[in-house]
Design an enzyme around this catalytic site. Structure first.
Site, short mmCIF file in Angstrom:
data_model
loop_
_atom_site.label_atom_id
_atom_site.label_comp_id
_atom_site.label_asym_id
_atom_site.label_seq_id
_atom_site.Cartn_x
_atom_site.Cartn_y
_atom_site.Cartn_z
N GLN A 164 -34.30 17.05 7.41
CA GLN A 164 -34.05 15.81 7.34
C GLN A 164 -35.48 14.90 6.69
O GLN A 164 -36.29 15.49 7.54
CB GLN A 164 -33.31 14.57 8.78
CG GLN A 164 -32.91 13.51 7.47
CD GLN A 164 -31.89 12.97 8.85
OE1 GLN A 164 -31.40 13.86 10.33
NE2 GLN A 164 -31.09 11.33 8.57
N ASP A 165 -34.79 14.09 6.06
CA ASP A 165 -36.45 13.40 5.27
C ASP A 165 -37.58 13.99 5.52
O ASP A 165 -38.58 13.53 6.05
CB ASP A 165 -36.14 11.65 6.53
CG ASP A 165 -35.35 11.27 6.59
OD1 ASP A 165 -34.84 11.29 5.13
OD2 ASP A 165 -35.48 10.59 7.00
N GLN A 216 -34.34 12.56 11.51
CA GLN A 216 -35.80 12.58 10.63
C GLN A 216 -37.16 12.97 11.36
O GLN A 216 -37.55 12.49 12.15
CB GLN A 216 -35.40 10.48 10.54
CG GLN A 216 -34.26 9.82 10.08
CD GLN A 216 -33.95 9.69 10.73
OE1 GLN A 216 -33.02 9.81 11.75
NE2 GLN A 216 -32.45 8.85 10.56
N ARG A 259 -27.96 10.57 -3.13
CA ARG A 259 -26.98 9.50 -2.46
C ARG A 259 -27.94 8.42 -2.59
O ARG A 259 -28.57 8.67 -2.20
CB ARG A 259 -25.59 9.81 -1.54
CG ARG A 259 -26.66 10.01 -0.58
CD ARG A 259 -26.32 10.10 1.31
NE ARG A 259 -26.96 10.14 2.46
CZ ARG A 259 -26.33 10.31 3.45
NH1 ARG A 259 -25.04 10.23 3.78
NH2 ARG A 259 -27.36 10.70 4.85
N ASP A 313 -31.04 14.25 2.60
CA ASP A 313 -31.72 13.11 2.36
C ASP A 313 -33.17 13.88 2.42
O ASP A 313 -34.34 12.79 2.68
CB ASP A 313 -31.79 11.52 3.16
CG ASP A 313 -30.13 11.16 2.99
OD1 ASP A 313 -29.71 11.53 2.09
OD2 ASP A 313 -29.67 10.68 3.98
#
Length: 644
Positions: free
Chosen positions: A165-166, A143, A244, A188
């Site tokens: 990521q993130d 992250q 998701r 994500d």
């Protein structure tokens, strides 16, 4: 004694009421890494913005690489952060979850977490980001947030938000709006709780994973909504899920979105293995509508996702999604309702006498041949205010009707009154004109274009009462000084433009004028010569009139400029100017436009004269003579008006 105390308290309350109307000064800063601006770092500029400001502060960031961990704290609201170029104005950092934190964070954690890994954190509400690259360059180490938002009403335009990521963390239940942005990432990389609209954005996946991970709450009507976006991918990304659910009531909807072949046929993932929320697919709301491209085939989508009906699609308007907030629509300054008496002839005389000791106020004696008709109501505004006019006309009426002049006073669109034109009206009427001095809506009570509607209504009134006052309806001129000059020029330049006539049903008859006399009235607001709109020390008169700083609504400032509207219907113009150059901003361009249409114009300039020259000798008499000569030329008795 008690009476004195009461009067003192009353005075104090009145003073507080007046000061309550005063607007804060708009702050503007420039950041340049090379030292050519006000600050070298963006954080320094943010820190300089007044806390809890109720008027927008603009921070201009020049091209460069800014290695910062930028925070816009909650008390620094109403900030616009605008880069010079989205590709070359770069805010960059490389923190990530698990990286050692210098000392410890606020929670005592010795390492960065997802929530502290950001490059830019916007905690304040009503902030705008535009033309920037915001990146986290930590790489594929877990992250690592590029942009985190916590405030409400945050809008982002033409920005590149880059990470893995993130990448983008919309952390709290506020409202976000992203338009024309590029957002890149792996897993994500758009996640969080906010209600957010993404319009015309490009979403680029860098590897096989998940685009969104919303954590919408049960109480929110909407979560993430993508409108007319494009989903693209790097070569290595061949199997990517639309999203998701990070939390059980996650909501994500894609409408009219182009999806590349990297999007999996099933589209959505239920995030199995979350022991705290094991069946999130039963409560999440994931839907699509009218998407296109190889990844948009709905036939193999997971059964618990939705395809919206046309009726359901109608609910997904930006205003509805964002609960009434329309991004980009700035709040307009509103009239105070308190009259402004700051501009007067006597006040101008006291101001100028020190620099021009030989001036005197022009003789205002009424010629014996002139009749004055006072206080005629010519219009009731939409707010219910009656507007009055006075008529100066020759006592002896000949067989032929006379040319008429509507006279518009100055005062920065917010001060002054029709009596300022009394002297000129009396003298000009003595030369054979019906002169009318009129009220109009000042910005203390109504904003642009209310004054334009009023003055066009005054022209229509003159035509409808022509027989009563001996007015020749084919020979009507409009004359104005300073702000009144701008208004007079605007009325003339917009001859025949229905948009500026005012309320339907109150605009019967023609408001066209056959000549314009502009005395020191600006012709263009956004122009190299213009001095209007400098709000660095106090709110400018033009900003009060238009309701927005020119940086926020340049379209409105251009619309209000007479220069914008010159056409073949624009009549002959006389420009009478002082030595103050900025007061005739746009004059050369205006005349060039008139020349294209073969329209006659004249210029008379008084060297060394102050802006308020028309009130004083030695300039009043030559001003009067110039106006009379011009009007005789362009509005001749029994002849056709001159063109060129």
């Amino acid at each position: 004694m008690l009476t004195k105390i009461g009067l003192l308290l009353l005075s104090l309350l009145l003073c507080l009421r007046v000061h309550a109307q005063v607007q804060a000064i708009e702050q503007q800063f420039t950041v340049a890494a090379d030292g050519s601006g006000d600050f070298r770092t963006i954080q320094e500029a943010v820190n300089a913005v007044r806390d809890h400001s109720q008027i927008r502060a603009t921070i201009h960031v020049k091209n460069g690489i800014y290695r910062e961990k930028l925070v816009i704290p909650a008390w620094k609201k109403n900030i616009t952060l605008t880069g010079e170029n989205a590709w070359q104005t770069i805010i960059t950092n490389n923190d990530f979850s698990g990286k050692d934190f210098p000392q410890r964070d606020l929670t005592g954690n010795a390492q960065f977490s997802t929530y502290t890994s950001y490059t830019v954190l916007v905690q304040a509400s009503d902030c705008t980001l535009q033309n920037l690259t915001i990146e986290n360059t930590a790489g594929r180490v877990g992250q690592a947030v590029a942009l985190a938002t916590e405030g409400d009403r945050i809008d982002v335009y033409n920005c590149r938000i880059l990470g893995n990521q993130d990448t983008l963390y919309t952390a709290k239940d506020g409202r976000n709006f992203y338009k024309d942005c590029l957002i890149t990432g792996t897993t994500d990389f758009i996640f969080g709780e906010a209600t957010a609209v993404f319009e015309h954005c490009t979403i680029r996946s860098l590897t096989n994973s998940y685009i969104t991970a919303a954590s919408t709450t049960r109480e929110q009507a909407f979560g993430y909504v993508f409108l007319n976006c494009k989903l693209t991918a790097n070569e290595e990304a061949t199997r990517v899920y639309l999203g998701r659910p990070w939390r059980p009531f996650a909501k994500t909807v894609l409408i009219d979105t182009e999806m590349g072949g990297h999007i999996t046929p099933e589209g959505w993932d239920a995030w199995k293995g979350d022991n705290m929320f094991p069946e999130k697919e039963k409560t999440a709301f994931y839907a699509e509508y009218n998407s296109s491209g190889p990844g948009a085939d709905a036939s193999a989508r997971v059964a618990w996702s939705r395809q919206l009906t046309p009726e359901e699609r109608e609910k997904y308007t930006i205003e509805n999604i964002l609960s009434g907030w329309i991004p980009g629509k700035k709040l307009r300054l509103q009239p105070s309702g308190i009259p402004d008496t700051s501009f007067s002839v006597k006040g101008s005389y006291q101001h100028e006498i020190t620099r021009h000791p030989n001036i005197r106020i022009a003789d205002s004696t009424m010629p014996a041949t002139i009749q004055l008709v006072r206080n005629i109501a010519y219009r009731t505004t939409p707010a219910g205010k009656k507007l009055l006019l006075d008529i100066y006309k020759p006592k002896k009426r000949g067989k032929m009707p006379l040319p008429a002049v509507l006279m518009v006073h100055g005062g920065g669109w917010r001060s002054g009154d029709r009596t300022h034109n009394n002297t000129l009206a009396r003298k000009l009427a003595g030369k054979g004109y019906v002169c009318i001095t009129a009220d109009y809506s000042l910005s203390t009570h109504a904003l642009y274009p209310a004054a334009v509607h009023d003055l066009k209504a005054a022209v229509r009134w003159m035509r409808s009462h022509a027989g009563e006052y001996g007015i020749d309806t084919a020979r009507i001129a409009i004359l104005g000084f300073s702000a009144g000059g701008e208004l007079a020029a605007f009325v003339g330049a917009t001859n025949g433009v229905a948009k500026f006539e005012g309320i339907t049903g109150q605009n019967e008859g023609s408001s066209a004028v056959q000549a314009v006399v502009n005395m020191d009235g600006t012709l263009a607001f956004i122009h190299p010569e213009s001095g209007e709109g400098d709000d660095s020390k106090s709110i400018s008169a033009a900003t009060y009139w238009l309701g927005y700083p020119k940086t926020e609504r340049p379209d409105l400032w251009n619309e209000a400029a007479p220069l914008t509207h010159v056409s073949a219907k624009t009549p002959p113009f006389l420009f009478i100017n002082s030595s103050v150059d900025r007061m005739h901003a746009g004059r050369t361009d205006f005349i060039q436009k008139l020349n294209v249409f073969g329209t006659y114009s004249e210029v008379r300039t008084f060297p060394e004269a102050p802006h308020t020259f028309m009130f004083f000798d030695p300039w009043f008499e030559p001003t009067l003579a110039t106006i009379s000569t011009f009007l005789k030329k362009v509005l001749p008795d029994g002849g056709l008006p001159i063109r060129k």
